[in-house]
Design a protein around this motif. Structure first.
Motif, short mmCIF file in Angstrom:
data_model
loop_
_atom_site.label_atom_id
_atom_site.label_comp_id
_atom_site.label_asym_id
_atom_site.label_seq_id
_atom_site.Cartn_x
_atom_site.Cartn_y
_atom_site.Cartn_z
N GLY A 105 -27.93 4.16 3.53
CA GLY A 105 -28.16 4.17 4.97
C GLY A 105 -26.95 4.58 5.77
N CYS A 106 -27.09 4.53 7.08
CA CYS A 106 -26.02 4.86 8.01
C CYS A 106 -24.87 3.87 7.82
N TRP B 143 -31.78 2.16 12.28
CA TRP B 143 -31.73 3.60 12.47
C TRP B 143 -33.12 4.17 12.27
N VAL B 144 -33.31 5.43 12.69
CA VAL B 144 -34.60 6.10 12.55
C VAL B 144 -34.56 7.07 11.37
N HIS B 145 -33.63 8.04 11.42
CA HIS B 145 -33.46 9.03 10.36
C HIS B 145 -31.98 9.17 10.06
N LEU B 146 -31.68 9.70 8.87
CA LEU B 146 -30.29 9.83 8.44
C LEU B 146 -29.86 11.28 8.38
N ARG B 147 -28.56 11.51 8.66
CA ARG B 147 -27.94 12.82 8.60
C ARG B 147 -26.71 12.74 7.73
N HIS C 171 -20.15 11.70 5.08
CA HIS C 171 -20.51 10.56 5.94
C HIS C 171 -22.02 10.56 6.18
N VAL C 172 -22.62 9.41 6.09
CA VAL C 172 -24.04 9.26 6.40
C VAL C 172 -24.14 8.54 7.74
N GLY C 173 -24.79 9.20 8.71
CA GLY C 173 -24.96 8.64 10.03
C GLY C 173 -26.40 8.71 10.48
N CYS C 174 -26.71 7.97 11.52
CA CYS C 174 -28.07 7.95 12.05
C CYS C 174 -28.26 9.06 13.09
#
Length: 87
Positions: A22-23, A33-37, A44-47
């Motif tokens: 997850g973020c 969070w809704v979706h991850l980038r 880095h994983v962010g929302c």
């Protein structure tokens, strides 16, 4: 979907998600969070921007890593926050 040639593509690396669960910031703070980038410079994983905290955008501008890809299953697109465009 329109794509552009982007000088930021030189920042793209072969990265693995630092926090595939997850973020990173949301996990630490306990926020949803809704979706991850996935940052394609450092992993880095962010929302996403639809998430309350928008950590992927914050990371892109604070760290100078503007290109992300969706970390959602079945999605394979990249986005440049600096140019607000698909790349």
């Amino acid at each position: 979907m329109t794509t552009v040639v982007d000088e930021h593509l030189a920042l793209v690396r072969d990265v693995a998600p630092q926090t595939p669960q997850g973020c990173r910031e949301c996990l630490l703070a306990g926020t949803p969070w809704v979706h991850l980038r996935l940052c394609l410079t450092c992993g880095h994983v962010g929302c996403c921007d639809s998430s309350p905290m928008r950590h992927a955008r914050r990371h892109a501008f604070n760290d100078g890593h503007p290109i992300v890809r969706s970390l959602e299953p079945g999605e394979n697109w990249r986005w440049c926050y600096a140019h607000q465009a698909f790349v």
